[in-house]
Design a protein around this motif. Structure first.
Motif: not given
Length: 698
Positions: A579-589
């Motif tokens: 769960i995150s609001h950081d799109l770059a982090v979610v895209r990476h993982l």
């Protein structure tokens, strides 16, 4: 420079306490012209906030300026007495603090707090001060400012509280605004709105700005010059475009290398970008201790390009090759072996690790399945208030009709704005909250039907990694006891076996085994997040729900945690609900992603497909709102505007229609069902999904 608004010369700051002295700043030189914006970046503990606080004489207890000058408007603030500093604070220099909730007085109304600087510095009547406070709240974009004057801080959202903090700093129209991490832990929409607001007000009022942050994306298009700090000193200083194009100091280069790739839309409908599972570059070790001054370059113990010279001599910060370039154009760096300028190349490519050979093991076996899950909370007006049950506005619809599947060895990312229901969904997934409607199946079993013994066994398989790792640990317990506690509760092993498992956990998360004898407060933020992960892994779970695990971490620590999560998944086959609001982090993982809005999943599918070809206007708006670490980046579409409606009174039909650029009368009367208009597995709940052409052409 005679036209400087603020000049910091050779500034040294020490903080004494408990028999030791922290050398927080060690020879800082900065210059700021009227109307100019300066960004100060670096890891936690590098001296960013201490530099900002020194300007206003707001050092912590035991702090003092031991050397140097802070010249503002012809006055040396470093030597000014307290009465003189009081005339500057909130008057000619305004400051926005990092956490607006703790910087606002919970016992005073918003109107009283915004009007206070006017009553103190401008000697206005209370009525005139409140009128000016309302005007300033309207200036900072506060909805219904007249009503908010009588509200209290706890009654406002995070974005609204940040607007109040900005209004307090601006109400006297200062010449300089200092913003210390004004957008930390805010979702991308609120972050974008706050930064746009600061830009607009700076242009309108002609203010200078010092923007303190660890987020490189925040400063890329918001400042004129950047100072990179490390170990209480300035490592590099340059105009924003040269710094982002060709970072020279190896520390700056390492910060860029640790950034995950941004979820940018391909031009012309091209193929989605992929990192191929490559781990992020990390900066080994920890920032230097500020208790002692060591010989040599302060970054040497963590630098991959260190030589013997770096260990014995400290490089000087020089402006230009001969030290003669003007401050506005000079690119200064303190490094004996700087990165060479390579126009058009990735400045951090040489620091990134190679793609791992072994991909993570994934199966099609469903591990977690949520089916039409909903969660509502009753609203109470107080102990003496009666409401008719079932009436509109008597309950909050936190989650509404959500269905998703997480498979073994898969990472399913949940993204969305604050208040969209992400954390509630995570608590339902681990069984901390019972759904109002729908079912939660884990490993094929409905967890609502489990008896007490079966539920105890289930909780060994599903663990939650909390957003605030420090608050989730008992500060009175040593780390060894914190990690041993779940093993004791579940009756796993004797004391010797438990010690062996704890040692293995610390090895897994990259912490020394001696950490068992320390308390949580003795660790850095990144280390505490590793401890939170170790505790989640103590029972060898099949699924970990990670709730905003890297939201407030430095980019270097964030890279370490993301690499660790992926490595453990590859080794142990763990599934993640991330769960995150950081799109770059979610895209990476993430392998798959779900986009939530006001309790609803509006789009789901493979992560690369969702980020490369978003089908829902809300997803597209989120992507266009991301702050890219690129001064020349221009969004292809329009960033999201406005705030989400209340979950107590959600709009009829499509919940996004009040902010949607393509909404029609149909959207107000009929809720769109999930559908797969293009790619199998890529589902969207929208009457008018975006086409590939719309995504590519904006």
């Amino acid at each position: 420079m005679t036209d400087s608004l603020l000049r910091i010369e050779d500034l040294y700051v020490e903080i004494a306490g408990r028999g030791r002295t922290v050398r927080a700043l060690d020879g800082i030189d900065l210059d700021l012209a009227p109307g100019e914006a300066l960004g100060i970046v670096g890891e936690s503990g590098c001296g960013k906030t201490m530099t900002a606080l020194s300007v206003l004489g707001l050092l912590p207890p035991g702090g003092r300026i031991t050397r140097g000058r802070i010249l503002f408007g012809g006055t040396d603030l470093a030597a000014a007495p307290e009465p003189a500093l009081r005339k500057v604070r909130g008057n000619t220099v305004g400051m926005v603090f990092q956490d607006p909730l703790t910087s606002l007085n919970p016992t005073l109304t918003i109107g009283a707090q915004v009007a206070e600087p006017l009553l103190l510095h401008r000697k206005l009547t209370k009525a005139d001060a409140w009128d000016r406070a309302e005007e300033t709240l309207r200036l900072v974009g506060m909805p219904r400012p007249a009503e908010r004057l009588t509200s209290y801080p706890h009654q406002l959202s995070g974005g609204m509280r940040q607007r109040v903090a900005i209004a307090m700093a601006l109400v006297c129209e200062p010449r300089l605004l200092i913003a210390d991490e004004p957008t930390t832990a805010l979702d991308v929409t609120t972050q974008h709105q706050i930064l746009e607001l600061i830009d607009e007000l700076r242009a309108r009022l002609g203010m200078a700005l010092i923007l303190v942050t660890h987020d490189l994306g925040v400063i890329a298009r918001r400042v004129d010059r950047v100072a990179v700090m490390y170990g209480g000193r300035i490592a590099e200083r340059a105009a924003v475009r040269p710094l982002f194009a060709t970072p020279r100091h190896r520390y700056t280069q390492a910060l860029f290398a640790a950034l995950p790739d941004l979820p940018r839309l391909p031009q012309g409908g091209g193929a989605p970008r992929t990192d191929g599972g490559r781990p992020l570059a990390t900066i080994p070790g920890l920032p230097p201790s500020l208790l002692t001054r060591t010989a040599g370059c302060r970054f040497a113990p963590r630098c991959g390009f260190v030589t013997d010279l770096c260990r014995v001599a400290e490089p000087e910060l020089t402006d230009g090759p001969e030290g003669t370039a003007p401050a506005a154009t000079a690119h200064a760096f303190a490094c004996f072996h700087p990165a060479g300028p390579a126009p058009g190349a990735d400045p951090a490519a040489e620091l990134r690790p190679p793609t791992p050979a072994a991909p993570p093991v994934r199966t099609d076996e469903p591990l977690l399945r949520l089916t039409d899950v909903g969660k509502s909370y009753p609203l109470h007006g107080g102990p003496f208030t009666r409401r008719k049950p079932g009436g509109r506005g008597t309950e909050v619809s936190a989650v509404a009709g959500v269905s998703l599947t997480v498979r073994r060895g898969e990472t399913f990312g949940i993204v969305g704005e604050s208040g969209c229901g992400k954390s509630t969904l995570g608590r339902i997934a681990v069984g901390l909250e019972a759904p109002t409607t729908g079912t939660v199946h884990f490993a094929g079993r409905d967890i609502s039907t489990l008896n007490r013994r079966e539920l105890r066994a289930h909780r060994r398989e599903v663990q939650l990694m909390f957003q605030d790792s420090y608050a989730s640990m008992d500060p009175r317990m040593r780390v060894g006891a914190v990690l041993r506690e779940p093993l004791v509760i579940q009756g796993i092993g004797d004391r010797t076996e438990q010690r062996r498992r704890i040692a293995g956990l610390l090895d897994d998360v990259g912490l020394p085994r001696g950490a068992v004898d320390r308390y949580p407060h003795e660790f850095s933020g990144g280390q505490r997040q590793r401890l939170g992960l170790a505790r989640a892994l103590a029972l060898a779970p099949s699924l970990v729900v990670a709730d905003e695990p890297v939201s407030a971490l430095d980019v270097s620590v964030q890279a370490q945690i993301l690499n660790l999560l992926r490595e453990l998944q590859r080794e142990k086959g763990i599934g993640y609900l991330f769960i995150s609001h950081d799109l770059a982090v979610v895209r990476h993982l993430a392998d798959s992603v779900g986009v939530m809005y006001l309790g609803k999943l509006v789009e789901t599918g493979p992560a690369e497909q969702v980020f490369a070809r978003p089908l829902h206007p809300y997803t597209r708006g989120l992507l266009d709102t991301v702050n890219a670490p690129d001064p020349d980046a221009v969004p292809a579409g329009a960033p999201l505007a406005g705030e989400a409606p209340s979950a107590a009174t959600p709009p009829s039909g499509c919940r996004f229609r009040t902010r949607c650029p393509v909404a029609t009368a149909l959207c107000a009367t009929t809720e769109p069902p999930p559908a797969e208009p293009e790619t199998a597995g890529h589902r969207v709940a929208c009457h008018f999904p975006l086409t590939v052409e719309a995504v590519s052409n904006g």
